[in-house]
Design a protein around this motif. Structure first.
Motif, PDB file in Angstrom:
ATOM      1  N   CYS A 301     -23.669  46.161  38.798  1.00 37.23           N
ATOM      2  CA  CYS A 301     -24.503  47.159  39.467  1.00 37.23           C
ATOM      3  C   CYS A 301     -24.747  48.348  38.541  1.00 37.23           C
ATOM      4  CB  CYS A 301     -23.813  47.646  40.745  1.00 37.23           C
ATOM      5  SG  CYS A 301     -23.507  46.342  41.944  1.00 37.23           S
ATOM      6  N   LEU A 302     -25.934  48.924  38.649  1.00 35.20           N
ATOM      7  CA  LEU A 302     -26.265  50.099  37.854  1.00 35.20           C
ATOM      8  C   LEU A 302     -25.559  51.321  38.422  1.00 35.20           C
ATOM      9  CD1 LEU A 302     -30.101  49.596  37.301  1.00 35.20           C
ATOM     10  CD2 LEU A 302     -28.220  48.876  35.840  1.00 35.20           C
ATOM     11  N   TRP A 303     -25.057  52.160  37.540  1.00 38.09           N
ATOM     12  CA  TRP A 303     -24.379  53.377  37.992  1.00 38.09           C
ATOM     13  C   TRP A 303     -24.504  54.441  36.922  1.00 38.09           C
ATOM     14  CZ3 TRP A 303     -18.677  54.377  36.817  1.00 38.09           C
ATOM     15  CH2 TRP A 303     -18.284  53.682  35.662  1.00 38.09           C
ATOM     16  N   ASN A 304     -24.352  55.688  37.346  1.00 39.66           N
ATOM     17  CA  ASN A 304     -24.474  56.819  36.435  1.00 39.66           C
ATOM     18  C   ASN A 304     -23.113  57.479  36.250  1.00 39.66           C
ATOM     19  OD1 ASN A 304     -27.341  56.675  36.090  1.00 39.66           O
ATOM     20  ND2 ASN A 304     -27.567  57.576  38.134  1.00 39.66           N
ATOM     21  N   MET A 305     -22.919  58.080  35.090  1.00 43.55           N
ATOM     22  CA  MET A 305     -21.694  58.799  34.809  1.00 43.55           C
ATOM     23  C   MET A 305     -21.690  60.145  35.550  1.00 43.55           C
ATOM     24  SD  MET A 305     -19.803  56.938  32.835  1.00 43.55           S
ATOM     25  CE  MET A 305     -20.362  55.648  33.953  1.00 43.55           C
ATOM     26  N   PRO A 306     -20.499  60.662  35.861  1.00 48.86           N
ATOM     27  CA  PRO A 306     -20.424  61.959  36.547  1.00 48.86           C
ATOM     28  C   PRO A 306     -21.085  63.072  35.724  1.00 48.86           C
ATOM     29  CG  PRO A 306     -18.291  60.848  36.575  1.00 48.86           C
ATOM     30  CD  PRO A 306     -19.172  60.066  35.652  1.00 48.86           C
ATOM     31  N   GLU A 307     -21.814  63.935  36.405  1.00 51.87           N
ATOM     32  CA  GLU A 307     -22.473  65.059  35.744  1.00 51.87           C
ATOM     33  C   GLU A 307     -22.239  66.329  36.546  1.00 51.87           C
ATOM     34  OE1 GLU A 307     -26.570  64.494  34.312  1.00 51.87           O
ATOM     35  OE2 GLU A 307     -26.395  62.441  35.064  1.00 51.87           O
ATOM     36  N   ASN A 309     -23.964  68.254  38.300  1.00 55.44           N
ATOM     37  CA  ASN A 309     -25.240  68.388  39.009  1.00 55.44           C
ATOM     38  C   ASN A 309     -25.047  68.605  40.511  1.00 55.44           C
ATOM     39  OD1 ASN A 309     -24.281  65.891  39.725  1.00 55.44           O
ATOM     40  ND2 ASN A 309     -26.009  64.720  38.874  1.00 55.44           N
ATOM     41  N   GLY A 310     -23.836  68.919  40.910  1.00 49.73           N
ATOM     42  CA  GLY A 310     -23.567  69.148  42.326  1.00 49.73           C
ATOM     43  C   GLY A 310     -23.226  67.893  43.097  1.00 49.73           C
ATOM     44  N   SER A 312     -21.097  65.373  41.756  1.00 55.89           N
ATOM     45  CA  SER A 312     -19.804  64.845  41.316  1.00 55.89           C
ATOM     46  C   SER A 312     -18.725  65.900  41.493  1.00 55.89           C
ATOM     47  CB  SER A 312     -19.865  64.415  39.847  1.00 55.89           C
ATOM     48  OG  SER A 312     -20.901  63.487  39.630  1.00 55.89           O
ATOM     49  N   THR A 313     -17.571  65.465  41.987  1.00 50.72           N
ATOM     50  CA  THR A 313     -16.453  66.394  42.148  1.00 50.72           C
ATOM     51  C   THR A 313     -15.782  66.697  40.814  1.00 50.72           C
ATOM     52  OG1 THR A 313     -14.989  64.534  42.625  1.00 50.72           O
ATOM     53  CG2 THR A 313     -16.009  65.656  44.510  1.00 50.72           C
ATOM     54  N   LYS A 314     -15.892  65.755  39.853  1.00 48.03           N
ATOM     55  CA  LYS A 314     -15.335  65.967  38.528  1.00 48.03           C
ATOM     56  C   LYS A 314     -16.286  65.389  37.494  1.00 48.03           C
ATOM     57  CE  LYS A 314     -11.265  65.107  35.626  1.00 48.03           C
ATOM     58  NZ  LYS A 314      -9.909  64.516  35.514  1.00 48.03           N
ATOM     59  N   TRP A 315     -16.505  66.127  36.431  1.00 45.33           N
ATOM     60  CA  TRP A 315     -17.409  65.648  35.383  1.00 45.33           C
ATOM     61  C   TRP A 315     -16.863  65.909  33.981  1.00 45.33           C
ATOM     62  CZ3 TRP A 315     -18.476  69.499  38.874  1.00 45.33           C
ATOM     63  CH2 TRP A 315     -18.426  70.814  38.384  1.00 45.33           C
ATOM     64  N   ASP A 316     -15.828  66.717  33.898  1.00 45.60           N
ATOM     65  CA  ASP A 316     -15.227  67.011  32.598  1.00 45.60           C
ATOM     66  C   ASP A 316     -13.930  66.219  32.452  1.00 45.60           C
ATOM     67  OD1 ASP A 316     -14.248  67.991  30.252  1.00 45.60           O
ATOM     68  OD2 ASP A 316     -14.131  70.099  30.882  1.00 45.60           O
ATOM     69  N   TYR A 317     -13.945  65.217  31.558  1.00 37.97           N
ATOM     70  CA  TYR A 317     -12.773  64.374  31.326  1.00 37.97           C
ATOM     71  C   TYR A 317     -12.200  64.594  29.929  1.00 37.97           C
ATOM     72  CZ  TYR A 317     -13.937  61.846  35.606  1.00 37.97           C
ATOM     73  OH  TYR A 317     -14.183  61.507  36.918  1.00 37.97           O
ATOM     74  N   SER A 318     -12.535  65.731  29.339  1.00 41.92           N
ATOM     75  CA  SER A 318     -12.019  66.022  28.005  1.00 41.92           C
ATOM     76  C   SER A 318     -10.513  66.249  28.066  1.00 41.92           C
ATOM     77  CB  SER A 318     -12.722  67.245  27.414  1.00 41.92           C
ATOM     78  OG  SER A 318     -12.566  68.371  28.260  1.00 41.92           O
ATOM     79  N   ALA A 319      -9.862  66.114  26.912  1.00 42.05           N
ATOM     80  CA  ALA A 319      -8.405  66.164  26.847  1.00 42.05           C
ATOM     81  C   ALA A 319      -7.905  67.602  26.781  1.00 42.05           C
ATOM     82  CB  ALA A 319      -7.922  65.378  25.635  1.00 42.05           C
TER      83      ALA A 319
END
Length: 540
Positions: A301-307, A309-310, A312-319
């Motif tokens: 299925c097609l899906w988009n990564m978290p952004e 943009n209001g 997604s509850t989380k979009w920053d997965y940096s360390a």
């Protein structure tokens, strides 16, 4: 540190290592590391051959199996990424990377490691817009669709790499970043490969996903292959602020492993003399893998990564520093990549061919150990569970047979060339037959003695530096000119130094053959792929 970089390997490990030994005899000092930019072809047996996206008549065992069995050992640490002609079932066992043979390490779907303090990242596969937003749903035995989609880059891997913040020294991709040709000698490129012209003029040649990574990571070096031509460029990035100097990326693409071709380059790269001589995991990358574990998708299925943009509850997965410390504790502060290679499939035996060998979806113990240590999910375990769940299995079946009509985040499918590539494969003299023989006019118009003397000057290609928006379309007459290449003695090693960026002569594949005076005849390797309407990108 002396680093050798190879273009499309096509399973020719013996030839590549022979050439390295020749270089070591002719140049000062040994080669410390070999980087391979895809089409590695880690073929262990006849079943692996059936998982390569090439017509059956071109499925050749080559020489990797000798390194897999232990008959031979790679003389130098070898790190590689996947391309579009791979034993996909073998590489699928190692989605996070691992040893495919003693001293030969695969970076995985995407990965970052360190060697002697040099940070090396890479992404496997080639870009294809209609598969880009899908999960990793393919598993062996593959059908006519999944044998190709298995090596198409996915947005999840690009998303993970875009979480990286620390500087990158070297990055590998199989296909080129889109627009990189505007930063080198474009005029010479189009003279050598005239069938690139339309894509270059439309600014659609290369991968937009790789271009996105190039802009984000800004590595010191970026190496690619896929298009079977040597090309150098220098991309000057814009400085984020006045306090920090602008970064620049040296790009180099190399040819495929064939006689009299520029398929190998030796480069001097600064390293940390106090760093370990062992291959090491990158702590920032491991932390990102752990943070993004919940984003794993094994459906088509097609899906988009978290952004941000209001939605997604989380979009920053940096360390974060805290998260990296936690991962270090999990690894007992030992980042050394364990030498835990093990044979997981029967090795090819020339005296006992097994053409009916069964294809098995395997779980590799290296991946099991890595995932257990880091606390993440093995994609193949998730896939096997998904096969047992009727709803997920139905979604996978639908994805294999139908491509969604939803628009991609990229407006064009740029994974390859719309024109037939007359330089797809050159036959050796003993391989010529009467099928589809055509004469090449683009790259084989000089006798072998001239070809050995002629080389592109790496420093000359860096002579023009510009900052150019990625969306800018450049006309056919807007080309970069560079001085004529310098001549050198045939067979000398090609070396790029840190200071002077001086190239002497490109290394050529060892061969006892002599090219005839007339233009050499070639044959397109992937005739079946080219004739397929939707797969002209997969043929290089």
């Amino acid at each position: 540190m002396r680093v050798a970089v190879a273009g499309c390997c096509h399973g020719e490990l013996d030839k590549i290592y022979e050439t390295l030994m020749l270089a070591e005899r002719r140049c000062p000092g040994p080669v410390d590391l070999l980087l391979c930019c895809g089409d590695f072809q880690a073929v262990r047996n006849e079943a692996d051959l059936r998982c390569m996206a090439v017509p059956p008549k071109y499925r050749h065992m080559q020489t990797f199996y000798r390194y897999y069995s232990g008959e031979k050992k790679a003389p130098v640490l070898t790190i590689f990424i996947g391309g579009n002609h791979e034993a996909s079932n073998h590489l699928q066992e190692l989605p996070y990377g691992g040893w495919v043979a003693p001293n030969i390490y695969y970076l995985g779907l995407a990965g970052v490691v360190k060697y002697r303090g040099v940070r090396i990242g890479g992404i496997s596969g080639i870009f294809k817009s209609h598969d880009y937003r899908k999960g990793h749903f393919e598993y062996p035995p593959y059908n006519s669709s999944t044998i190709r989609s298995i090596y198409h880059v996915r947005n999840i891997e690009v998303y993970k790499l875009k979480q990286l913040k620390q500087p990158m020294d070297v990055f590998l991709s199989h296909d080129w970043p889109r627009s990189i040709y505007h930063y080198g000698n474009k005029k010479q490129l189009l003279k050598t490969k005239s069938f690139f012209r339309q894509e270059v003029e439309n600014n659609t040649l290369g991968s937009p996903a790789a271009s996105e990574l190039l802009e984000h990571l800004k590595p010191t070096y970026w190496f690619s292959a896929h298009l079977h031509v040597k090309f150098a460029a220098l991309m000057q990035h814009e400085a984020k602020n006045k306090e920090q100097p602008a970064k620049a990326t040296r790009f180099l693409a190399l040819d495929k492993c064939l006689p009299h071709r520029d398929f190998l380059q030796i480069i001097e790269i600064e390293h940390d003399p106090n760093a370990s001589d062992d291959l090491e995991y990158d702590i920032e990358w491991l932390t990102i893998l752990r943070a993004t574990n919940d984003l794993i998708n094994v459906t088509g299925c097609l899906w988009n990564m978290p952004e941000n943009n209001g939605l997604s509850t989380k979009w920053d997965y940096s360390a974060t520093e805290e998260a990296m410390k936690e991962v270090l504790e999990k690894l007992n502060h030992d980042l050394k990549v364990p030498y835990n290679f093990s044979v997981t499939a029967a090795c090819y035996d020339p005296s006992k061919p097994q053409n009916q060998m069964q294809l098995v979806h395997r779980i590799n113990p290296q991946t099991t150990e890595f995932c257990a240590q880091l606390g993440i999910t093995d994609i193949n375990v998730r896939l096997q569970k998904a096969k047992e769940e009727p709803q997920l299995a139905e979604e996978q079946d639908d994805s294999e047979s139908n491509d969604s009509g939803e628009p991609s985040e990229y407006n064009t499918d740029t994974s390859a060339l719309s024109f037939v590539n007359p330089d797809e494969i050159m036959l050796d003299e003993e391989e010529e037959d009467g099928d589809s023989i055509i004469s090449s006019t683009s790259d084989m118009h000089t006798p072998s003695d001239q070809a050995s003397d002629q080389t592109s000057d790496f420093s000359a290609n860096f002579s023009d530096v510009r900052i150019m928006p990625g969306s800018m379309i450049v006309s056919s007459d807007d080309t970069l000119d560079s001085p004529l290449p310098k001549e050198g003695k045939p067979g000398e090693a090609a070396v790029l130094g840190n200071e002077k960026d001086l190239i002497e002569v490109p290394l050529k594949r060892l061969s006892d053959e002599h090219e005839p005076e007339q233009r050499k005849k070639i044959k397109r390797r992937n005739q079946a792929i080219y004739t397929a309407v939707d797969d002209d990108d997969d043929a290089a």
